[in-house]
Design a protein around this motif. Structure first.
Motif, mmCIF file in Angstrom:
data_model
loop_
_atom_site.group_PDB
_atom_site.id
_atom_site.type_symbol
_atom_site.label_atom_id
_atom_site.label_comp_id
_atom_site.label_asym_id
_atom_site.label_seq_id
_atom_site.Cartn_x
_atom_site.Cartn_y
_atom_site.Cartn_z
ATOM 1 N N ASN A 218 0.849 -1.192 0.000
ATOM 2 C CA ASN A 218 0.000 0.000 0.000
ATOM 3 C C ASN A 218 0.883 1.238 0.000
ATOM 4 O OD1 ASN A 218 -1.892 2.004 0.292
ATOM 5 N ND2 ASN A 218 -2.951 1.065 2.020
ATOM 6 N N ALA A 219 0.921 1.923 -1.140
ATOM 7 C CA ALA A 219 1.724 3.143 -1.260
ATOM 8 C C ALA A 219 0.845 4.342 -1.574
ATOM 9 C CB ALA A 219 2.782 2.958 -2.354
ATOM 10 N N LEU A 220 -0.404 4.319 -1.065
ATOM 11 C CA LEU A 220 -1.326 5.421 -1.337
ATOM 12 C C LEU A 220 -1.072 6.626 -0.450
ATOM 13 C CD1 LEU A 220 -4.733 3.559 -1.837
ATOM 14 C CD2 LEU A 220 -3.227 4.501 -3.587
ATOM 15 N N ASN A 221 -0.691 6.378 0.800
ATOM 16 C CA ASN A 221 -0.575 7.487 1.761
ATOM 17 C C ASN A 221 0.736 7.441 2.518
ATOM 18 O OD1 ASN A 221 -3.368 8.562 1.402
ATOM 19 N ND2 ASN A 221 -3.923 6.518 2.161
ATOM 20 N N ILE A 222 1.818 7.226 1.826
ATOM 21 C CA ILE A 222 3.119 7.158 2.485
ATOM 22 C C ILE A 222 3.548 8.563 2.927
ATOM 23 C CG2 ILE A 222 5.573 6.696 2.090
ATOM 24 C CD1 ILE A 222 4.767 4.323 0.411
ATOM 25 N N LYS A 223 3.853 8.689 4.204
ATOM 26 C CA LYS A 223 4.235 9.993 4.752
ATOM 27 C C LYS A 223 5.725 10.080 5.043
ATOM 28 C CE LYS A 223 -0.353 10.721 6.757
ATOM 29 N NZ LYS A 223 -1.138 10.944 7.996
ATOM 30 N N THR A 224 6.336 8.947 5.380
ATOM 31 C CA THR A 224 7.777 8.933 5.620
ATOM 32 C C THR A 224 8.394 7.819 4.811
ATOM 33 O OG1 THR A 224 7.536 7.433 7.513
ATOM 34 C CG2 THR A 224 7.506 9.805 7.971
ATOM 35 N N GLY A 225 9.661 7.970 4.495
ATOM 36 C CA GLY A 225 10.337 6.949 3.704
ATOM 37 C C GLY A 225 10.167 7.198 2.219
ATOM 38 N N PRO A 226 10.716 6.305 1.383
ATOM 39 C CA PRO A 226 10.667 6.500 -0.070
ATOM 40 C C PRO A 226 9.246 6.471 -0.611
ATOM 41 C CG PRO A 226 11.444 4.295 0.488
ATOM 42 C CD PRO A 226 11.407 5.056 1.759
ATOM 43 N N LYS A 227 8.926 7.436 -1.448
ATOM 44 C CA LYS A 227 7.599 7.534 -2.037
ATOM 45 C C LYS A 227 7.655 7.176 -3.517
ATOM 46 C CE LYS A 227 6.181 11.156 1.202
ATOM 47 N NZ LYS A 227 5.652 12.525 1.341
ATOM 48 N N PRO A 228 6.587 6.548 -4.033
ATOM 49 C CA PRO A 228 6.559 6.191 -5.455
ATOM 50 C C PRO A 228 6.279 7.403 -6.322
ATOM 51 C CG PRO A 228 4.476 5.641 -4.444
ATOM 52 C CD PRO A 228 5.366 6.137 -3.334
ATOM 53 N N ALA A 229 6.595 7.263 -7.609
ATOM 54 C CA ALA A 229 6.280 8.342 -8.536
ATOM 55 C C ALA A 229 4.778 8.557 -8.616
ATOM 56 C CB ALA A 229 6.835 8.009 -9.928
ATOM 57 N N THR A 230 4.024 7.476 -8.508
ATOM 58 C CA THR A 230 2.568 7.529 -8.496
ATOM 59 C C THR A 230 2.056 6.625 -7.399
ATOM 60 O OG1 THR A 230 2.454 7.952 -10.871
ATOM 61 C CG2 THR A 230 0.472 7.083 -9.822
ATOM 62 N N PRO A 231 1.154 7.063 -6.541
ATOM 63 C CA PRO A 231 0.605 6.179 -5.497
ATOM 64 C C PRO A 231 -0.062 4.951 -6.105
ATOM 65 C CG PRO A 231 0.047 8.461 -5.060
ATOM 66 C CD PRO A 231 0.619 8.423 -6.439
ATOM 67 N N TRP A 232 0.068 3.832 -5.450
ATOM 68 C CA TRP A 232 -0.522 2.578 -5.931
ATOM 69 C C TRP A 232 -0.894 1.713 -4.728
ATOM 70 C CZ3 TRP A 232 1.886 -1.815 -4.248
ATOM 71 C CH2 TRP A 232 3.200 -1.656 -3.773
ATOM 72 N N VAL A 233 -1.690 0.713 -4.971
ATOM 73 C CA VAL A 233 -2.110 -0.182 -3.900
ATOM 74 C C VAL A 233 -2.166 -1.606 -4.445
ATOM 75 C CG1 VAL A 233 -4.585 0.116 -4.368
ATOM 76 C CG2 VAL A 233 -3.835 -0.582 -2.090
ATOM 77 N N GLY A 234 -1.780 -2.567 -3.596
ATOM 78 C CA GLY A 234 -1.853 -3.963 -3.983
ATOM 79 C C GLY A 234 -3.281 -4.473 -3.941
ATOM 80 N N VAL A 235 -3.453 -5.755 -4.219
ATOM 81 C CA VAL A 235 -4.792 -6.331 -4.302
ATOM 82 C C VAL A 235 -5.462 -6.366 -2.936
ATOM 83 C CG1 VAL A 235 -6.117 -8.371 -4.984
ATOM 84 C CG2 VAL A 235 -4.057 -7.752 -6.254
#
Length: 877
Positions: A218-235
């Motif tokens: 789950n990379a939709l609401n990452i606040k700390t640490g490495p962030k993706p170029a575009t938010p995404w979420v797994g199944v």
């Protein structure tokens, strides 16, 4: 009778017959010397088994012990081999410890902006997962998923607990969704050296973290640490993970370690395990498939990668998913993907570089103009013939046709390099972006078929058009997106069972990656499709508020999958390629109908199962009326030219079966079932001598619009599968060679009768190349004068020359023609009993016979065997 007496009687009964030693499969030469997996017979305890080994003077060291599997992996320090171990009382099966790899051609796209918004979201729209997230609020919460892979970077912010303001910083601690796991091997492990296990399954390779992200990152609401170029979420972004590391930072994994990881995942309470592993084609009697079946019977489910051998043609589904209730998962391409591009005449086209070229964007000077290589009629050539290149090709980029039947990308790259070309573009056939091995030192890339056509048209208008190369990847709609991936392996297995089972998005998938390696990347493979299916099961479990059996879950997903057509085609893709279709999680959860069984194996013309019965069950709350129908899918012809090796790209034919129903409509009360008889007729079209594999889907459509239709796939073979070639005679196999004292193999010329072999320094060597499965692949030795049968060859490298064998790949791991060399130093088995002691024959004259049992036969020799007699070998003292 007391329980102890019953157990004693059972144990005594199991000691009567000898066990079976399974020799290493062709294409799987990599095994750990002196290491074996032993499965005990029913009723034999661990202590019984160890006592029996000691009584038979077997000196060994335990590598792993297994409970559910009921066996052990051992290193044998005495002279006992697998055949001797199988003779020990209480032993059921023995296998060499083989070395598995990650599925081939699964490499990350290395760039900083490799995740477009459309690309990240499109795959969930393909499967209904987006609706389940938004409308049904399903996340996989409460479901445990085991990742058997390279480990997981559990400190990655995509695996933080829901609502956490920071990631996980302590193994299995606060904010961690990775709650279980173990490192079975250590960083330096490569499959052949000694494992150094510990408790930390941190991923230093990358594959496992990518797989876990697809299941439930789950990379939709990452606040700390490495962030993706575009938010995404797994199944299933709230599943609980178990990370079971079986690979080092590089290299392979051995079978015994895989079995240990499977059992630990079961003991840790995992509901589902993901096994994105690479293995060759075989029969279902392999250790991982056997244990998988036992775990499924005990309530755990399993998803296995079907394999990335789509370029090898039919019969190539990988080992792990071959179990009767396990699921072999094929791959579908995402609609979008991130690629570097090449521009010609001002139009931009995505390209996929060869392995030899690497992931750095191709950078050729503007002076390197493009030249298509045409024949006299104006058709694009494959570039395999040096004479076809014009003299002015030096310093230019040459466009070639992607037909790999002759020389492959390595060969044509070498020819182009020798001619002086600056680079090579290969037009994919029939579509997509082909995977290329390539030639070192030669920039090479695949372009889509439509791109090749457009470039050729522009070239004819202006041969001086400029060609330029991008400096970074961009988001591109992919040719073939939404359809089965070109790289995904074709079925069926050696018994004509329907495999793969189902497909899921696996091409161009954006997911997590170890933080030390960039945190996020794009990868493609059935390794990516399998976790998508596994995550889908987690959503299903949560929705049903129960954990149904593996067979029931697989049926629910196969019944409701989306049947796919070929890209930009009106015909349906063969079930041999897509299984039941693309997973549709929304349909699986909302369907109120099921069909059993979840596949129909019609077999071949000789063994035709033309009459089949299906059971349709109405699981809804109201009486329902169902209309039965049938759609045919493409037939695949792999032997259209009378070839002995299956075509790399099967010929698609309109060979369609017909189906009659005992009732075209059925009315089923709520909670009740109805049996329907189906009568199939084989296709009228199609040459039985070419063994076309035909398929299709039987569909039950409810009258209610709010309940999805359900279906079951079928597959059959027109012709006699017993006549499918097993040995590749197209390359001159089987043939004789000789093995020198140093172990190297030398080919012979035609004058075989005049060659003097020696068991010591010029051992007769039988070269074979299996293009299809055989239940019993043998090499027999006869006295050249009396014709008396003397026994079966026992090879130092390959062991006894009998037993079941799977299909070999076209090329070996070094990209050479894959040939299996049975070096014979005089040892034979008098009978096909691997537990017997081989005898050594003296110098003399012998006839060697390569005899492979034909599929779906009883194994009566010689009637049921494909037989090749080799020239007489004269062996001197």
């Amino acid at each position: 009778m007391k329980i102890t007496a019953i157990l004693s009687a059972l144990a005594a009964a199991t000691l009567v017959s000898a066990g079976k030693f399974h020799t290493t499969q062709p294409g799987k030469a990599n095994f750990v010397p002196g290491a074996y997996i032993i499965e005990y017979k029913e009723g034999i305890s661990r202590s019984n088994a160890h006592d029996n080994l000691k009584k038979h003077a077997v000196d060994y060291k335990v590598r792993n012990e297994y409970d559910v599997f009921n066996g052990a992996a051992i290193n044998v320090k005495s002279d006992h081999d697998g055949k001797a171990l199988a003779a020990v009382p209480g032993v059921k099966n023995v296998w060499q410890v083989e070395i598995f790899s990650l599925p081939k051609d699964e490499k990350p796209t290395k760039n900083k902006n490799n995740g477009g918004d459309i690309e990240a979201k499109s795959l969930h729209h393909m499967t209904g997962v987006d609706v389940l997230h938004k409308k049904y609020k399903l996340t996989g919460k409460g479901i445990k998923v085991g990742i058997i892979d390279t480990g997981v970077d559990y400190k990655h912010p995509a695996f933080a607990a829901p609502g956490a303001t920071e990631g996980c910083f302590a193994r299995f601690g606060k904010n961690c969704r990775v709650k279980h796991g173990w490192d079975f091997v250590g960083d330096a492990y490569d499959g052949s050296n000694e494992p150094k296990p510990d408790s930390d399954p941190m991923d230093c390779q990358g594959h496992g973290s990518h797989v876990a992200g697809i299941v439930g990152g789950n990379a939709l609401n990452i606040k700390t640490g490495p962030k993706p170029a575009t938010p995404w979420v797994g199944v299933a972004p709230e599943v609980t993970f178990g990370a079971y590391r079986i690979f080092g930072c590089d290299g392979n994994a051995s079978t015994d370690v895989i079995l240990a990881a499977m059992e630990m995942a079961f003991n840790d309470g995992m509901d589902i395990i993901n096994m994105s592993l690479g293995g060759g084609s075989s029969y279902k009697e392999n250790p991982t498939a056997i244990l998988g079946e036992k775990l499924i019977a005990h309530g755990m489910n399993l998803g296995g990668a079907a394999g990335n051998d789509g370029s090898e043609g039919v019969w190539m589904v990988s080992d792990t998913g071959l179990g009767e209730t396990a699921t072999a998962v094929a791959s579908f391409d995402n609609v979008y993907g991130m690629y570097n591009t090449v521009s010609y005449a001002g139009v931009q086209y995505p390209y996929s570089p060869s392995e030899a070229t690497g992931t750095t964007p191709i950078a050729l000077p503007a002076s390197a103009t493009l030249v298509p290589l045409f024949d006299k009629s104006g058709a694009l050539l494959d570039g395999c013939d040096a004479a076809a290149y014009p003299a002015d090709i030096k310093g230019k980029v040459v466009l070639l046709l992607g037909d790999f039947a002759r020389c492959g990308s390595v060969g044509r790259g070498g020819v182009a390099k020798a001619a002086g070309a600056a680079g090579v573009l290969i037009q994919s056939v029939p579509f997509g972006l082909a995977g290329l091995t390539g030639s070192p030192g030669m920039p090479m890339a695949a372009i889509e078929n439509r791109a090749g056509e457009a470039i050729i048209a522009a070239y004819k208008k202006n041969p001086k058009n400029a060609i330029t190369w991008s400096k970074a990847p961009t988001n591109n709609q992919v040719e073939g997106g939404g359809a089965p991936s070109d790289f995904s392996s074709f079925g069926v297995d050696g018994e004509l069972r329907s495999k793969p089972d189902i497909g899921a998005p696996g091409g161009n998938i954006y997911s997590s990656y170890p933080r030390a390696k960039g945190s996020y990347t794009l990868m493609s493979g059935t390794s990516m499709a399998t976790p998508y299916y596994v995550g889908s099961q987690a959503l299903y479990y949560q929705a049903k508020k129960s954990k149904p059996s593996g067979a029931d879950v697989r049926r629910a997903f196969k019944n409701t999958a989306t049947i796919s057509k070929n890209w930009k085609s009106k015909t349906y893709t063969s079930a041999v390629k897509q299984g039941a279709g693309l997973v549709n999680v929304l349909n699986a959860i909302t369907a109120t109908t099921s069909i059993s069984p979840d596949r129909l194996d019609l077999l071949d013309t000789v063994n035709f199962r033309g009459v089949q019965k299906i059971t349709i069950k109405n699981t809804g709350k109201k009486t329902e009326t169902y209309t039965l129908s049938h759609v045919a899918a493409d037939a695949l012809n792999s032997y259209s030219k009378g070839n002995s090796w299956p075509s790399a790209i099967p010929v698609i034919e309109a060979d369609y079966a017909s189906v009659k129903f005992s009732a075209n409509k059925v009315k089923i009360p709520a909670g009740k079932s109805v049996k329907v008889t189906l009568t199939f007729k084989e296709p009228k079209n199609g040459d039985a001598k070419h063994f076309p594999l035909y398929s299709g889907f039987v569909i039950a459509t409810p009258s209610r619009e709010d309940s999805p239709a359900v279906h079951v796939p079928y597959i059959g073979l027109k012709g006699a599968v017993r006549d499918v070639p097993m040995i590749d005679t197209d390359v001159g196999a089987p043939a004789l060679a000789y093995t020198k004292a140093n172990g190297s193999v030398a080919d012979l010329d035609a004058a075989v009768p005049d060659f003097k072999f020696s068991f010591r320094n010029a051992a007769p060597t039988i070269q074979v190349r299996y293009g299809s499965h055989s239940p019993d692949a043998t090499i027999r030795v006869h006295d050249a004068k009396t014709k008396e049968f003397l026994g079966f060859v026992n090879s130092r490298k390959w062991g006894s020359a009998f037993g079941a064998t799977g299909r070999m790949t076209m090329l070996d791991e070094y990209h050479n023609l894959n040939i299996r060399n049975y070096d014979w130093h005089g040892q034979v088995f008098k009978t096909a009993d691997p537990t017997a002691t081989p005898v050594v024959l003296p110098a003399g004259s012998y006839n060697l016979v390569v005899a492979s049992q034909k599929k779906l036969t009883k194994g009566v020799y010689p009637a049921d065997f494909e037989i090749f007699e080799l020239p007489t070998v004269n062996v001197s003292a």
